[in-house]
Design an enzyme around this catalytic site. Sequence first.
Site, PDB file in Angstrom:
ATOM      1  CG  ASP A  32      14.759 -22.156  53.901  1.00 26.43           C
ATOM      2  OD1 ASP A  32      14.070 -22.514  52.931  1.00 26.43           O
ATOM      3  OD2 ASP A  32      14.945 -22.885  54.897  1.00 26.43           O
TER       4      ASP A  32
ATOM      5  CG  ASP B 261      13.403 -29.756  54.049  1.00 25.38           C
ATOM      6  OD1 ASP B 261      13.497 -28.955  53.095  1.00 25.38           O
ATOM      7  OD2 ASP B 261      13.389 -29.410  55.250  1.00 25.38           O
TER       8      ASP B 261
HETATM    9  C1  GAL Z   1      13.892 -25.779  55.314  1.00 27.59           C
HETATM   10  C2  GAL Z   1      15.116 -26.169  54.518  1.00 27.59           C
HETATM   11  C3  GAL Z   1      15.950 -27.100  55.367  1.00 27.59           C
HETATM   12  C4  GAL Z   1      16.343 -26.383  56.643  1.00 27.59           C
HETATM   13  C5  GAL Z   1      15.097 -25.881  57.371  1.00 27.59           C
HETATM   14  C6  GAL Z   1      15.455 -25.026  58.573  1.00 27.59           C
HETATM   15  O1  GAL Z   1      13.106 -24.890  54.589  1.00 27.59           O
HETATM   16  O2  GAL Z   1      14.724 -26.799  53.328  1.00 27.59           O
HETATM   17  O3  GAL Z   1      17.104 -27.533  54.661  1.00 27.59           O
HETATM   18  O4  GAL Z   1      17.178 -25.303  56.309  1.00 27.59           O
HETATM   19  O5  GAL Z   1      14.289 -25.118  56.513  1.00 27.59           O
HETATM   20  O6  GAL Z   1      14.333 -24.471  59.182  1.00 27.59           O
END
Ligand code: GAL
Length: 386
Positions: free
Chosen positions: A150, A203
């Site tokens: 991430d 997301d």
């Molecule tokens: C976001 C990501 C999500 C999930 C989340 C967890 O940045 O896009 O899919 O992984 O973090 O904190």
Amino acid sequence: MRPILVLLLCGATLFVATRAQALTNGLALTPPMGWNSWNRFHAHIDAALIRSVADAMATNGMQAAGYTYVNLDDCWQSARDTNGVIRADPKRFPGGIQELADYVHARGLKLGLYSCRGTQTCQRAPGSHGYEALDARTYAAWGVDYLKYDNCFPAPGSDLRTDYATMRDALEHCGRPIVYSICAWKFEPWMPECGNLWRTTRDIVDRFDNMIAKLDENDAFARYAGPGHWNDPDMLEVGNGGMPDTEYRAHFSMWCIVAAPLIAGNDVRAMSPAIHDILTNPEVIAVDQDPAGVQGTRVARTAGDGGKLDVWMKPLGFDATTKAVALFNRSVSSAPLTVAWTNIGLAAGPATVRDLWARADLGVFTNGYVATVPSHGVVLIKVTGR
Ligand code: GAL
């Protein structure tokens, strides 16, 4: 009933696949299939949950349908030990990750983990910045098969591309094949050389309008997808409760047409029969998993109703005669939708049509096919012609 509307060709050249140079770790030759904890469980994960998800997948038809990876998202980590080695939260994962990997592997499934290029993950667990090689070796020693990486809390002065390349190189040298899933919420042209898949969007939210926004953003990058390297419009929301089954069928159909990774995000231990049937339909999954690995795109959009009636096409196989076609009705009422063979790279004249959700041959049709498509629904067909 609306009249049948005239279809506008909107991209005959889209299928000239300008294949980018790609990561060559030999993994993900078809879009990865599995499950991830985030969309349904967020931070509330522990070893018992993961074990029960693996048990369910091994016995409820998901594994048989091709779902392989059982992926922990954010919040499995606690802190680093005095040697800098990352540790799973000892309360929620008392046996650690290796024990969990063994459990998952014993069922013929694979285990995925999550980390972040920054100093912390998005939920403020330790990130991998400065620890990439150590983390990759640790994951390999535990038996991890997949890493989602991430983009939160970048270290001061760090660079997106460099950070993702650092972890790519660390994985390459860790001694174990590990699928590399880039999650930087947007596409960059260097990503196909760096990861097996990369998020093209922010997301996903479990709502129809948000789902189709992800689909549309992702469409622009179709030419970069291919075996080993895939656009990722985000994980599936099918079965999480925010959409009726018709919309979930559309969501799943479109993810298959665009060769998206199929990472289920629902509670696979307790699915309705309808959701189970959406996630496991073998003929629909075969569209996603087609070995040619071409990402389907929108080939036509109707002139009327604000352009809410789409035709999407994904070539199947290598001989140019077979196409998967999604007739997608984004509008608020049911409508007839037409596909002309000449819009999907086939000659005018006869072609055979199979309904992939119904798993039924519909017959031979001349020049094109018309179906009445429910509001927010998709009719998914396979067309074999000349
Ligand atoms: C976001 C990501 C999500 C999930 C989340 C967890 O940045 O896009 O899919 O992984 O973090 O904190």
